[in-house]
Design a protein around this motif. Structure first.
Motif, mmCIF file in Angstrom:
data_model
loop_
_atom_site.group_PDB
_atom_site.id
_atom_site.type_symbol
_atom_site.label_atom_id
_atom_site.label_comp_id
_atom_site.label_asym_id
_atom_site.label_seq_id
_atom_site.Cartn_x
_atom_site.Cartn_y
_atom_site.Cartn_z
ATOM 1 N N LEU A 233 23.841 10.401 -47.614
ATOM 2 C CA LEU A 233 24.550 11.642 -47.315
ATOM 3 C C LEU A 233 25.000 12.348 -48.599
ATOM 4 O O LEU A 233 24.913 13.577 -48.710
ATOM 5 C CB LEU A 233 25.753 11.367 -46.407
ATOM 6 C CG LEU A 233 25.425 10.937 -44.984
ATOM 7 C CD1 LEU A 233 26.690 10.540 -44.232
ATOM 8 C CD2 LEU A 233 24.691 12.054 -44.253
ATOM 9 N N ILE A 234 25.458 11.595 -49.572
ATOM 10 C CA ILE A 234 25.863 12.178 -50.856
ATOM 11 C C ILE A 234 24.658 12.800 -51.549
ATOM 12 O O ILE A 234 24.742 13.901 -52.103
ATOM 13 C CB ILE A 234 26.545 11.114 -51.749
ATOM 14 C CG1 ILE A 234 27.904 10.747 -51.165
ATOM 15 C CG2 ILE A 234 26.685 11.609 -53.177
ATOM 16 C CD1 ILE A 234 28.554 9.548 -51.834
ATOM 17 N N SER A 235 23.529 12.122 -51.507
ATOM 18 C CA SER A 235 22.311 12.653 -52.111
ATOM 19 C C SER A 235 21.884 13.953 -51.438
ATOM 20 O O SER A 235 21.507 14.917 -52.116
ATOM 21 C CB SER A 235 21.199 11.608 -52.009
ATOM 22 O OG SER A 235 19.995 12.116 -52.488
ATOM 23 N N CYS A 236 21.958 14.000 -50.109
ATOM 24 C CA CYS A 236 21.624 15.228 -49.381
ATOM 25 C C CYS A 236 22.568 16.366 -49.761
ATOM 26 O O CYS A 236 22.141 17.507 -49.951
ATOM 27 C CB CYS A 236 21.675 14.992 -47.873
ATOM 28 S SG CYS A 236 20.337 13.988 -47.248
ATOM 29 N N GLU B 112 23.619 21.407 -52.655
ATOM 30 C CA GLU B 112 24.450 22.132 -53.617
ATOM 31 C C GLU B 112 23.601 22.682 -54.759
ATOM 32 O O GLU B 112 23.773 23.828 -55.176
ATOM 33 C CB GLU B 112 25.541 21.213 -54.159
ATOM 34 C CG GLU B 112 26.495 21.914 -55.107
ATOM 35 C CD GLU B 112 27.556 20.980 -55.668
ATOM 36 O OE1 GLU B 112 28.660 21.457 -55.916
ATOM 37 O OE2 GLU B 112 27.258 19.785 -55.873
ATOM 38 N N MET B 113 22.658 21.897 -55.266
ATOM 39 C CA MET B 113 21.782 22.349 -56.348
ATOM 40 C C MET B 113 20.918 23.521 -55.898
ATOM 41 O O MET B 113 20.740 24.494 -56.635
ATOM 42 C CB MET B 113 20.905 21.202 -56.837
ATOM 43 C CG MET B 113 21.665 20.181 -57.626
ATOM 44 S SD MET B 113 20.612 18.893 -58.274
ATOM 45 C CE MET B 113 19.900 18.215 -56.806
ATOM 46 N N ASP B 114 20.380 23.446 -54.682
ATOM 47 C CA ASP B 114 19.574 24.550 -54.159
ATOM 48 C C ASP B 114 20.412 25.816 -54.033
ATOM 49 O O ASP B 114 19.952 26.914 -54.367
ATOM 50 C CB ASP B 114 18.976 24.184 -52.797
ATOM 51 C CG ASP B 114 17.878 23.142 -52.902
ATOM 52 O OD1 ASP B 114 17.330 22.963 -54.010
ATOM 53 O OD2 ASP B 114 17.583 22.498 -51.868
ATOM 54 N N LEU B 115 21.638 25.687 -53.575
ATOM 55 C CA LEU B 115 22.523 26.833 -53.423
ATOM 56 C C LEU B 115 22.857 27.461 -54.773
ATOM 57 O O LEU B 115 22.822 28.686 -54.922
ATOM 58 C CB LEU B 115 23.808 26.417 -52.701
ATOM 59 C CG LEU B 115 24.805 27.521 -52.408
ATOM 60 C CD1 LEU B 115 24.186 28.568 -51.491
ATOM 61 C CD2 LEU B 115 26.056 26.951 -51.765
ATOM 62 N N ILE B 116 23.143 26.643 -55.763
ATOM 63 C CA ILE B 116 23.443 27.153 -57.110
ATOM 64 C C ILE B 116 22.239 27.906 -57.652
ATOM 65 O O ILE B 116 22.368 29.018 -58.173
ATOM 66 C CB ILE B 116 23.839 25.992 -58.050
ATOM 67 C CG1 ILE B 116 25.214 25.450 -57.671
ATOM 68 C CG2 ILE B 116 23.827 26.440 -59.510
ATOM 69 C CD1 ILE B 116 25.577 24.155 -58.384
ATOM 70 N N GLU B 117 21.063 27.325 -57.524
ATOM 71 C CA GLU B 117 19.853 27.954 -58.036
ATOM 72 C C GLU B 117 19.583 29.278 -57.329
ATOM 73 O O GLU B 117 19.232 30.275 -57.962
ATOM 74 C CB GLU B 117 18.675 27.000 -57.857
ATOM 75 C CG GLU B 117 17.482 27.317 -58.726
ATOM 76 C CD GLU B 117 16.492 26.173 -58.735
ATOM 77 O OE1 GLU B 117 16.448 25.446 -59.742
ATOM 78 O OE2 GLU B 117 15.768 26.006 -57.737
ATOM 79 N N LYS C 190 13.476 34.149 -62.953
ATOM 80 C CA LYS C 190 14.020 33.100 -62.092
ATOM 81 C C LYS C 190 14.278 31.880 -62.967
ATOM 82 O O LYS C 190 13.522 31.589 -63.881
ATOM 83 C CB LYS C 190 13.054 32.736 -60.954
ATOM 84 C CG LYS C 190 12.718 33.898 -60.046
ATOM 85 C CD LYS C 190 13.930 34.454 -59.360
ATOM 86 C CE LYS C 190 13.568 35.672 -58.526
ATOM 87 N NZ LYS C 190 14.660 36.609 -58.414
ATOM 88 N N PHE C 191 15.361 31.201 -62.693
ATOM 89 C CA PHE C 191 15.731 30.037 -63.483
ATOM 90 C C PHE C 191 15.475 28.760 -62.715
ATOM 91 O O PHE C 191 15.763 28.672 -61.520
ATOM 92 C CB PHE C 191 17.213 30.091 -63.881
ATOM 93 C CG PHE C 191 17.498 31.076 -64.959
ATOM 94 C CD1 PHE C 191 17.404 30.702 -66.288
ATOM 95 C CD2 PHE C 191 17.854 32.373 -64.657
ATOM 96 C CE1 PHE C 191 17.661 31.609 -67.298
ATOM 97 C CE2 PHE C 191 18.116 33.284 -65.656
ATOM 98 C CZ PHE C 191 18.020 32.907 -66.982
ATOM 99 N N LYS C 192 14.929 27.772 -63.406
ATOM 100 C CA LYS C 192 14.805 26.424 -62.857
ATOM 101 C C LYS C 192 16.010 25.663 -63.400
ATOM 102 O O LYS C 192 16.085 25.375 -64.594
ATOM 103 C CB LYS C 192 13.497 25.776 -63.307
ATOM 104 C CG LYS C 192 13.291 24.391 -62.762
ATOM 105 C CD LYS C 192 11.947 23.846 -63.197
ATOM 106 C CE LYS C 192 11.726 22.466 -62.623
ATOM 107 N NZ LYS C 192 10.451 21.920 -63.083
#
Length: 133
Positions: free
Chosen positions: A22-25, A30-35, A46-48
Motif C-alpha cells: 500500500l505504501i508503494s502504491c 504521488e510521483m505521478d501526480l507531481i510529474e 516535459k520533465f521526467k
C-alpha cells in the motif's frame, strides 16, 4: 504452541507485506501526480521526475525532454526552444519578465512567442531587438 506462534507470525508478516504494498502504491501515485502537475505548467517541455530502477526502487531525476528526447540529445534548435519554454514558464510563475538574449538564432526557423523583450544576435555586426506587441 509453536505451531500457533508460527501461524501468528506468518499473519503478522502478511500484514506487513500488505502495508508495504500500500505504501508503494501511494508513493507511485504521488510521483505521478507531481510529474503531471509540473508538466502541466509547460507548453513544450516535459520533465521526467522519477526513474524506476531494476530493483524496483525509485530514483529522483529531473530531465527536461521534448517529445521524449532528453535535452542533452536535442539539436541546437530543440535546445533553444526548450530553454525558451522554461524561461517563459518561470517568468509567468514569478510575474517577472526580464529581456531574453538569444544566441545562435540561425539554428531555429521560428522563435516561440515570448511575453518579454527578446534580443537576438542576427549577424556578427547586428543585433535585433524585438519589442512586445
Amino acid at each position: 504452541e509453536l505451531g500457533e506462534q508460527a501461524r501468528a507470525l506468518s499473519q503478522e508478516i502478511a500484514n506487513f507485506e500488505k502495508l508495504e504494498f500500500l505504501i508503494s502504491c501511494y508513493e507511485n501515485s504521488e510521483m505521478d501526480l507531481i510529474e503531471q502537475r509540473v508538466n502541466g505548467k509547460f507548453d513544450l517541455v516535459k520533465f521526467k521526475m522519477f526513474e524506476v530502477q531494476m530493483n524496483e526502487g525509485i530514483k529522483q531525476t529531473c530531465v527536461a525532454m521534448i517529445d521524449g528526447v532528453p535535452y542533452k540529445s536535442l539539436n541546437s534548435a530543440g535546445k533553444i526552444q526548450a530553454s525558451l519554454d522554461i524561461i517563459k514558464t518561470i517568468q509567468k510563475h514569478y510575474q517577472i519578465f526580464a529581456p531574453v538574449f538569444i544566441d545562435n538564432r540561425e539554428s531555429i526557423s521560428v522563435l516561440p512567442n515570448m511575453n518579454c523583450q527578446t534580443i537576438v544576435k542576427a549577424s556578427q555586426k547586428e543585433i535585433e531587438v524585438f519589442h512586445l506587441d
